[in-house]
Design a protein around this motif. Structure first.
Motif, PDB file in Angstrom:
ATOM      1  N   ILE A  18      -2.571   0.340   3.406  1.00  0.00           N
ATOM      2  CA  ILE A  18      -2.982  -0.755   2.523  1.00  0.00           C
ATOM      3  C   ILE A  18      -3.141  -2.044   3.328  1.00  0.00           C
ATOM      4  O   ILE A  18      -4.118  -2.785   3.157  1.00  0.00           O
ATOM      5  N   ALA A  19      -2.186  -2.306   4.221  1.00  0.00           N
ATOM      6  CA  ALA A  19      -2.266  -3.517   5.052  1.00  0.00           C
ATOM      7  C   ALA A  19      -3.522  -3.509   5.910  1.00  0.00           C
ATOM      8  O   ALA A  19      -4.205  -4.532   6.043  1.00  0.00           O
ATOM      9  N   ILE A  42      -2.921  -4.251  -6.863  1.00  0.00           N
ATOM     10  CA  ILE A  42      -3.087  -3.447  -5.651  1.00  0.00           C
ATOM     11  C   ILE A  42      -2.416  -2.087  -5.823  1.00  0.00           C
ATOM     12  O   ILE A  42      -2.959  -1.056  -5.419  1.00  0.00           O
ATOM     13  N   ALA A  43      -1.235  -2.075  -6.447  1.00  0.00           N
ATOM     14  CA  ALA A  43      -0.530  -0.812  -6.691  1.00  0.00           C
ATOM     15  C   ALA A  43      -1.373   0.114  -7.565  1.00  0.00           C
ATOM     16  O   ALA A  43      -1.473   1.321  -7.303  1.00  0.00           O
ATOM     17  N   ARG A  44      -2.013  -0.446  -8.603  1.00  0.00           N
ATOM     18  CA  ARG A  44      -2.878   0.375  -9.464  1.00  0.00           C
ATOM     19  C   ARG A  44      -4.087   0.885  -8.683  1.00  0.00           C
ATOM     20  O   ARG A  44      -4.505   2.036  -8.842  1.00  0.00           O
ATOM     21  N   SER A  49       3.458   2.897  -6.236  1.00  0.00           N
ATOM     22  CA  SER A  49       4.426   1.916  -6.725  1.00  0.00           C
ATOM     23  C   SER A  49       4.226   0.596  -5.985  1.00  0.00           C
ATOM     24  O   SER A  49       3.409   0.501  -5.057  1.00  0.00           O
ATOM     25  N   ARG A  50       5.004  -0.422  -6.362  1.00  0.00           N
ATOM     26  CA  ARG A  50       4.846  -1.720  -5.706  1.00  0.00           C
ATOM     27  C   ARG A  50       5.501  -1.757  -4.328  1.00  0.00           C
ATOM     28  O   ARG A  50       5.210  -2.654  -3.534  1.00  0.00           O
ATOM     29  N   ALA A  56       2.989  -3.883   2.738  1.00  0.00           N
ATOM     30  CA  ALA A  56       1.678  -4.316   3.237  1.00  0.00           C
ATOM     31  C   ALA A  56       1.572  -5.835   3.238  1.00  0.00           C
ATOM     32  O   ALA A  56       1.115  -6.444   4.219  1.00  0.00           O
ATOM     33  N   LEU A  57       1.995  -6.454   2.152  1.00  0.00           N
ATOM     34  CA  LEU A  57       1.897  -7.913   2.053  1.00  0.00           C
ATOM     35  C   LEU A  57       2.810  -8.601   3.065  1.00  0.00           C
ATOM     36  O   LEU A  57       2.455  -9.647   3.621  1.00  0.00           O
ATOM     37  N   LYS A  58       3.962  -8.013   3.322  1.00  0.00           N
ATOM     38  CA  LYS A  58       4.858  -8.579   4.336  1.00  0.00           C
ATOM     39  C   LYS A  58       4.192  -8.551   5.708  1.00  0.00           C
ATOM     40  O   LYS A  58       4.278  -9.512   6.483  1.00  0.00           O
TER      41      LYS A  58
END
Length: 232
Positions: A18-19, A42-44, A49-50, A56-58
């Motif tokens: 995802i990242a 993004i999870a959807r 799951s989140r 990825a966001l981290k």
């Protein structure tokens, strides 16, 4: 649309996947500064799951591409100055690595470097931008790994995903300018090998400097919408 090479995607986690995709979309400006990234959306999108989304966001936050917010993030993007600083660090790492391996038995490393150049040539022949970018990165990584310096390698690994994404964007721009420009990039790598074969530290130093001077000019052309002012 740009895509990561298959070799890059092997054995990575969903969060890393995802990242990778978000990082590339931000750099190619299909996700623009100021846009909000929602963990739930993004999870959807990825059917997960989140938790992987948070990972990825981290990673993107560590790159300086986003600012984390509650349940998501705001996109910052990278300024041209950010990109140039990234390449400043690359130059320091590669200068150190090339100086460190000089004076040692470089035969095995030089064989690998030449193989990477051959793979870049093959990718160019088949107009495979992703493979070309991957073997470009692998060329430089080969030198860094042969320097046998763990902390330098750790520093490289911390920047590696962002560097790969930047190389993908610049490679797309290189191919858009035709075969002569692609051959020019390949020839830059040949000159690095030729300099290392001399085993002369002054020649190697000049080679690294010339390579990154050219690379910064490519950055300027590939990221014309980036600003000098930065994100902060």
């Amino acid at each position: 649309m740009l895509n990561f090479p298959e070799q890059w995607l092997k054995n990575i986690s969903l969060g890393e996947h995802i990242a990778n995709e978000l990082r590339l979309r931000i750099l190619e400006n299909s996700i623009k500064p100021g846009e909000v990234l929602s963990e739930n959306q993004i999870a959807r999108q990825y059917g997960t799951s989140r938790s992987p989304v948070r990972d990825a966001l981290k990673a993107l936050s560590n790159d300086g591409l986003i600012q984390l917010e509650r349940m998501g993030a705001v996109v910052l993007g990278l300024s041209l100055r950010d990109l140039q600083e990234l390449y400043d660090v690359r130059e320091m790492i590669e200068y150190f690595a090339q100086q460190r391996v000089s004076g040692k038995d470089m035969n095995a490393m030089l064989v690998l470097l030449c193989q990477n150049i051959e793979r870049m040539e093959l990718a160019a022949r088949f107009d495979d931008h992703s493979d070309f970018a991957y073997y470009d990165l692998t060329f430089h990584e080969t030198i860094i790994r042969h320097s046998s310096h763990q902390r330098i390698l750790n520093l490289w690994n911390s920047m590696r995903p962002l560097i790969m994404a930047v190389i993908l964007v610049t490679t797309e721009d290189v191919f858009s300018h035709g075969k002569e420009h692609v051959e020019w990039v390949i020839d830059k790598h040949r000159k690095v090998v030729e300099a290392m074969q001399t085993d002369n530290k002054a020649i190697i130093e000049k080679s690294v400097s010339n390579y990154f001077d050219d690379s910064r000019r490519t950055l300027n052309k590939s990221f014309p919408s980036s600003t000098e002012s930065g994100n902060n």
